[in-house]
Scaffold this motif. Structure first.
Motif, PDB file in Angstrom:
ATOM      1  N   MET A 122      -9.194  -3.493   0.472  1.00 19.03           N
ATOM      2  CA  MET A 122      -9.553  -5.356   0.302  1.00 19.03           C
ATOM      3  C   MET A 122      -8.340  -5.062   1.316  1.00 19.03           C
ATOM      4  O   MET A 122      -8.679  -5.501   2.629  1.00 19.03           O
ATOM      5  N   TYR A 123      -7.413  -4.571   1.611  1.00 13.08           N
ATOM      6  CA  TYR A 123      -6.314  -4.162   2.670  1.00 13.08           C
ATOM      7  C   TYR A 123      -6.789  -3.979   3.340  1.00 13.08           C
ATOM      8  O   TYR A 123      -6.391  -4.271   4.967  1.00 13.08           O
TER       9      TYR A 123
ATOM     10  N   MET B  98       0.930  -1.501   0.393  1.00 14.17           N
ATOM     11  CA  MET B  98       0.215  -0.154  -0.059  1.00 14.17           C
ATOM     12  C   MET B  98       1.228   1.006  -0.661  1.00 14.17           C
ATOM     13  O   MET B  98       0.319   1.974  -0.863  1.00 14.17           O
TER      14      MET B  98
ATOM     15  N   GLY C 257      -7.988   0.640 -10.231  1.00 18.47           N
ATOM     16  CA  GLY C 257      -8.370  -0.686  -9.613  1.00 18.47           C
ATOM     17  C   GLY C 257      -6.617   0.429  -8.566  1.00 18.47           C
ATOM     18  O   GLY C 257      -5.815  -0.696  -7.803  1.00 18.47           O
TER      19      GLY C 257
ATOM     20  N   PHE D 171      -9.854  -0.461  -5.254  1.00 22.60           N
ATOM     21  CA  PHE D 171      -9.878  -1.190  -4.941  1.00 22.60           C
ATOM     22  C   PHE D 171      -8.602  -1.677  -4.167  1.00 22.60           C
ATOM     23  O   PHE D 171      -9.379  -2.690  -2.986  1.00 22.60           O
ATOM     24  N   PRO D 172      -7.335  -1.273  -3.469  1.00 25.90           N
ATOM     25  CA  PRO D 172      -6.920  -2.313  -3.222  1.00 25.90           C
ATOM     26  C   PRO D 172      -6.830  -1.925  -1.544  1.00 25.90           C
ATOM     27  O   PRO D 172      -6.831  -2.970  -0.704  1.00 25.90           O
TER      28      PRO D 172
ATOM     29  N   ARG E   4       1.890   2.349  -3.322  1.00 27.91           N
ATOM     30  CA  ARG E   4       0.741   2.643  -4.490  1.00 27.91           C
ATOM     31  C   ARG E   4       0.518   4.519  -3.923  1.00 27.91           C
ATOM     32  O   ARG E   4       0.867   4.824  -5.067  1.00 27.91           O
TER      33      ARG E   4
END
Length: 93
Positions: A34-35, A1, A27, A30-31, A4
């Motif tokens: 999820m993280y 993370m 893109g 979304f992470p 990113r």
């Protein structure tokens, strides 16, 4: 993370890439969710309550990012598919 987030900050701050809606934003967004979910489930599975501090912060970051991206998508769709009528060229009988 962190990588990113760093690359996204570099793209918009250092490289001066304009902040505009594009499908690739999902893109990046979304992470975040999820993280947050993964860290919360990991803290439950390993019985490590101190890990719940991370999702308590990142859930708000993810929510703001999702709301911002959804708003930008809706505005993009409205602007793109707004009906345009040129009154000066229309002929009335």
């Amino acid at each position: 993370m962190p990588l990113r987030i760093g690359l996204t900050a570099w793209r918009h701050l250092a490289a001066r890439h304009p902040l505009a809606y594009g499908p690739q934003l999902w893109g990046m967004v979304f992470p975040l969710a999820m993280y947050t979910t993964g860290t919360l489930r990991l803290s439950d599975a390993l019985a490590l309550p101190f890990l719940t501090l991370i999702p308590q912060v990142t859930v708000w970051v993810a929510l703001i990012a999702w709301l911002g991206t959804t708003t930008a998508m809706c505005l993009h769709l409205v602007r793109r598919y707004r009906p345009t009528a040129d009154i000066t060229t229309e002929r009335w009988p």
